[in-house]
Enzyme design. Structure first.
Site, PDB file in Angstrom:
ATOM      1  N   ASP A 136       0.841  -1.193   0.000  1.00 36.52           N
ATOM      2  CA  ASP A 136       0.000   0.000   0.000  1.00 36.52           C
ATOM      3  C   ASP A 136       0.878   1.245   0.000  1.00 36.52           C
ATOM      4  O   ASP A 136       2.005   1.225   0.487  1.00 36.52           O
ATOM      5  CB  ASP A 136      -0.901   0.032   1.237  1.00 36.52           C
ATOM      6  CG  ASP A 136      -1.960  -1.061   1.218  1.00 36.52           C
ATOM      7  OD1 ASP A 136      -2.224  -1.615   0.137  1.00 36.52           O
ATOM      8  OD2 ASP A 136      -2.523  -1.346   2.295  1.00 36.52           O
ATOM      9  N   GLN A 137       0.363   2.325  -0.536  1.00 33.58           N
ATOM     10  CA  GLN A 137       1.135   3.560  -0.666  1.00 33.58           C
ATOM     11  C   GLN A 137       1.771   3.990   0.657  1.00 33.58           C
ATOM     12  O   GLN A 137       2.929   4.406   0.700  1.00 33.58           O
ATOM     13  CB  GLN A 137       0.247   4.686  -1.195  1.00 33.58           C
ATOM     14  CG  GLN A 137       0.983   6.016  -1.366  1.00 33.58           C
ATOM     15  CD  GLN A 137       0.121   7.081  -2.006  1.00 33.58           C
ATOM     16  OE1 GLN A 137      -1.056   6.852  -2.316  1.00 33.58           O
ATOM     17  NE2 GLN A 137       0.680   8.261  -2.215  1.00 33.58           N
TER      18      GLN A 137
END
Length: 204
Positions: free
Chosen positions: A55-56
């Protein structure tokens, strides 16, 4: 512009910082881990493939391969090759003990992942509280599956959301980032049969 954990002619593993996309999205195509590594390997390797994602706002080990044959094998035999995906996270509240969460996850049109009894993909998370106080706990997590937002949704389902994860119910953000870090990624190379393990320390 990034921390290289390991590199050879076929593989490059980096320590992705929190806030950096793993790959392009509809809104961002240039400032991604993929493009940074692609620019780094340059003309030496025509192809670069991302075999898994973070995830970012999750930091830690992210692996790419430069060999199409290896990429295709890993893609089709992922569960046979990967031996460990380990994370550390800080969750809200006092958590004790250990356990396993085994259920099914689906994604809404608004891109929010949720637990479902019908359809979805099976998601298995093993967790253990390492140290805690009344406000928060350091948790070690091992994944059997790698679904989108899996750890974040599973911790929230225990009423211990990841610190800084407003999307899944966190109320605190004392670290000013999502408190989730991928510290270890290990797999068996399908052609050399060598066990390869990439590790990176938990951010301060």
């Amino acid at each position: 512009p990034f921390d290289i954990i390991y590199e050879d002619d076929e593989i490059i593993a980096i320590n992705k910082p929190s806030g950096l996309l793993s790959e392009r999205t509809a809104k961002e195509s240039k400032r991604t881990a993929y493009m940074m590594v692609k620019n780094y390997v340059g003309k030496k390797h025509e192809h670069l493939y991302l075999v898994h994602r973070l995830d970012q706002d999750t930091s830690g080990v992210l692996m790419f391969v430069k060999n199409k044959k290896l990429y295709e094998y890993l893609t089709h035999h992922w569960n046979d090759c990967v031996t460990m995906r380990s994370y550390y996270g800080v969750v809200e509240g006092k958590m004790i003990g250990r356990g396993t969460i085994d259920n099914y996850l689906a994604e809404s049109r608004g891109q929010e992942v949720y637990i479902t009894k019908k359809g979805g993909q099976r998601a298995i998370t093993h967790y253990e509280a390492i140290v805690s106080n009344k406000h928060c706990s350091l948790v070690h997590v091992l994944l059997d599956t790698g679904r989108k937002n899996q750890i974040r949704v599973h911790m929230a389902s225990l009423h211990h959301p990841i610190m800084g994860d407003k999307k899944y119910g966190a109320r605190s953000n004392e670290l000013k980032s999502l408190a989730l870090h991928a510290d270890t990624f290990s797999f068996i190379h399908p052609f050399t049969h060598q066990k390869m393990t990439f590790m990176t320390a938990i951010p301060d």
